[in-house]
Enzyme design. Sequence first.
Site, PDB file in Angstrom:
ATOM      1  N   THR A 168       2.406  -3.070  11.484  1.00  0.00           N
ATOM      2  CA  THR A 168       3.370  -2.261  11.805  1.00  0.00           C
ATOM      3  C   THR A 168       3.114  -0.736  10.996  1.00  0.00           C
ATOM      4  O   THR A 168       2.885  -1.078   9.482  1.00  0.00           O
ATOM      5  CB  THR A 168       5.013  -2.336  11.944  1.00  0.00           C
ATOM      6  OG1 THR A 168       5.618  -1.484  11.914  1.00  0.00           O
ATOM      7  CG2 THR A 168       5.307  -3.292  10.514  1.00  0.00           C
ATOM      8  N   ASP A 169       3.456   0.389  11.371  1.00  0.00           N
ATOM      9  CA  ASP A 169       3.494   1.430  10.436  1.00  0.00           C
ATOM     10  C   ASP A 169       4.501   1.508   9.280  1.00  0.00           C
ATOM     11  O   ASP A 169       4.180   2.199   8.287  1.00  0.00           O
ATOM     12  CB  ASP A 169       3.835   2.619  11.297  1.00  0.00           C
ATOM     13  CG  ASP A 169       5.058   2.806  12.093  1.00  0.00           C
ATOM     14  OD1 ASP A 169       5.717   1.876  11.983  1.00  0.00           O
ATOM     15  OD2 ASP A 169       5.127   3.862  12.736  1.00  0.00           O
ATOM     16  N   GLU A 170       5.470   0.415   9.577  1.00  0.00           N
ATOM     17  CA  GLU A 170       6.613   0.458   8.447  1.00  0.00           C
ATOM     18  C   GLU A 170       6.331   0.033   7.228  1.00  0.00           C
ATOM     19  O   GLU A 170       6.701   0.260   6.302  1.00  0.00           O
ATOM     20  CB  GLU A 170       7.845  -0.505   9.133  1.00  0.00           C
ATOM     21  CG  GLU A 170       8.293   0.133  10.476  1.00  0.00           C
ATOM     22  CD  GLU A 170       9.835  -0.415  10.867  1.00  0.00           C
ATOM     23  OE1 GLU A 170      10.471  -0.746   9.697  1.00  0.00           O
ATOM     24  OE2 GLU A 170      10.239  -0.237  11.738  1.00  0.00           O
TER      25      GLU A 170
ATOM     26  N   TYR B 196      12.335  -6.442   6.431  1.00  0.00           N
ATOM     27  CA  TYR B 196      11.196  -6.677   7.546  1.00  0.00           C
ATOM     28  C   TYR B 196       9.796  -6.135   6.995  1.00  0.00           C
ATOM     29  O   TYR B 196       8.843  -6.751   7.237  1.00  0.00           O
ATOM     30  CB  TYR B 196      11.884  -6.104   8.821  1.00  0.00           C
ATOM     31  CG  TYR B 196      10.733  -5.743   9.728  1.00  0.00           C
ATOM     32  CD1 TYR B 196      10.101  -6.835  10.381  1.00  0.00           C
ATOM     33  CD2 TYR B 196      10.224  -4.629  10.045  1.00  0.00           C
ATOM     34  CE1 TYR B 196       9.097  -6.573  11.355  1.00  0.00           C
ATOM     35  CE2 TYR B 196       9.055  -4.247  10.964  1.00  0.00           C
ATOM     36  CZ  TYR B 196       8.786  -5.359  11.550  1.00  0.00           C
ATOM     37  OH  TYR B 196       7.603  -4.909  12.552  1.00  0.00           O
TER      38      TYR B 196
ATOM     39  N   LYS C  60       6.100  -7.978   6.375  1.00  0.00           N
ATOM     40  CA  LYS C  60       4.721  -7.641   7.179  1.00  0.00           C
ATOM     41  C   LYS C  60       4.053  -7.229   6.229  1.00  0.00           C
ATOM     42  O   LYS C  60       2.600  -7.608   6.375  1.00  0.00           O
ATOM     43  CB  LYS C  60       5.025  -6.258   8.331  1.00  0.00           C
ATOM     44  CG  LYS C  60       6.129  -6.958   9.251  1.00  0.00           C
ATOM     45  CD  LYS C  60       5.558  -7.822  10.375  1.00  0.00           C
ATOM     46  CE  LYS C  60       4.214  -7.308  11.002  1.00  0.00           C
ATOM     47  NZ  LYS C  60       4.008  -8.492  12.001  1.00  0.00           N
TER      48      LYS C  60
END
Length: 336
Positions: free
Chosen positions: A125-127, A150, A154
């Site tokens: 994810t971009d997060e 989260y 990741k």
Amino acid sequence: MRVMITGGLGFIGSHLVRWILQHEPEVDIINVDALTYAGNPANLRDLEEDPRYQWHRVSITDEAAIDQLLSSYPVDAIMHLAAESHVDRSIQSGMPFVQTNVMGTQVLLEAARRHRVGRFIQVSTDEVYGSLGPTGYFSEDSPLAPNSPYSASKAGADWLALAAFHTYGQEVMVTRCSNNYGPYQFPEKLIPLFVTNGLEGKPWPLYGDGLNIRDWLHVVDHVRALWMVLQSGQPGQVYNIGGHNEHTNRQIAQTLAELMQLPSSIIVPVPDRLGHDRRYAIDAQKIRRELGWEPEISWMQGLSGTVAWYHAHSDWWQPIKSGAYLEYYRTQYGDL
Ligand code: NAD
Ligand code: TDX
């Protein structure tokens, strides 16, 4: 060719299974999904009888069960999507995120090595890049600076995946996509929560000042990109995926209110998410240039299609929101 997909009963995973079965007639799929609260067999109900598809209710943290599956069904590739995926839940309790996202990924990487699985996609994810100011974009070279339990879990999984390439030469690729939207998204996430609340006459809780920005991509554009990376991506590489489609949460709420012909008074400001990242924006030049991927679904086409889908499928989301679906699956499959 046989592909193992993890998390295939979730939002993006179920679209990936569906897309592959529709577009790749030579591919068989083994779906490994533990059926957590976020998994839903109804997402793939119409494909249950397809001889090219099978689902195994196995947790990716269960090393022995994953080994047994890969012995019984050798696969050419693993597309790894299974995860705890909701930021707000990770703020309540980070442990399931570490267990599934970090440990589960390591279990799969080690099993892939033992069973000589050809290719492995770590769907991220971009997060993991953290938060941007008002300008700039995340490129594949941006430093990782995750802020929530989260995104930290990741990022840990991404490093483990890239370490498997560097240390053992495993053919691992990492993809980092921006926010997805579309049918079958669990109604805890912004767009399906607002749309279904709107259909139920409930308010729309907008966090903080509503000016946080996300970069939105239709889920089908994402799964097409994942397939292209599996086919043509270079091992050890990271591919950002995004459609240059930035909106504040407030703008999204206003657009949805117009599409659904609801008064803007349905939007109710609520206290902000803890540690709420201000802005995400993806630079996706690399996947466009190297693999020829382009998004195909425009924002307004995708968003109005999504609203129409939730409107027509209350039989899918009402049991989820009422909790009836959890009860049903508990009787059907045992504790979740
Ligand atoms: P989701 O929460 O809808 O689905 C997750 C699926 O994984 C569920 O079916 C669940 O049952 C399964 N699962 C959870 N823990 C498991 C375990 N231990 N073993 C086996 N299965 C397990 O998630 P999603 O939104 O479809 O996201 C899929 C992947 O894409 C995740 O890795 C997420 O980090 C990533 N991603 C999501 C977005 C987004 O906007 N939703 C954007 C970029 C990347
Ligand atoms: O009720 C809400 N009100 C609100 O203002 C909810 C649920 C969200 N929000 C805001 C928070 C975010 O700024 O909307 C934005 C989007 O929130 P989410 O749908 O929870 O997504 P986000 O936190 O951005 O993370 C999503 O995109 C990246 C996915 O859940 C992740 O799995 C993915 O990695």
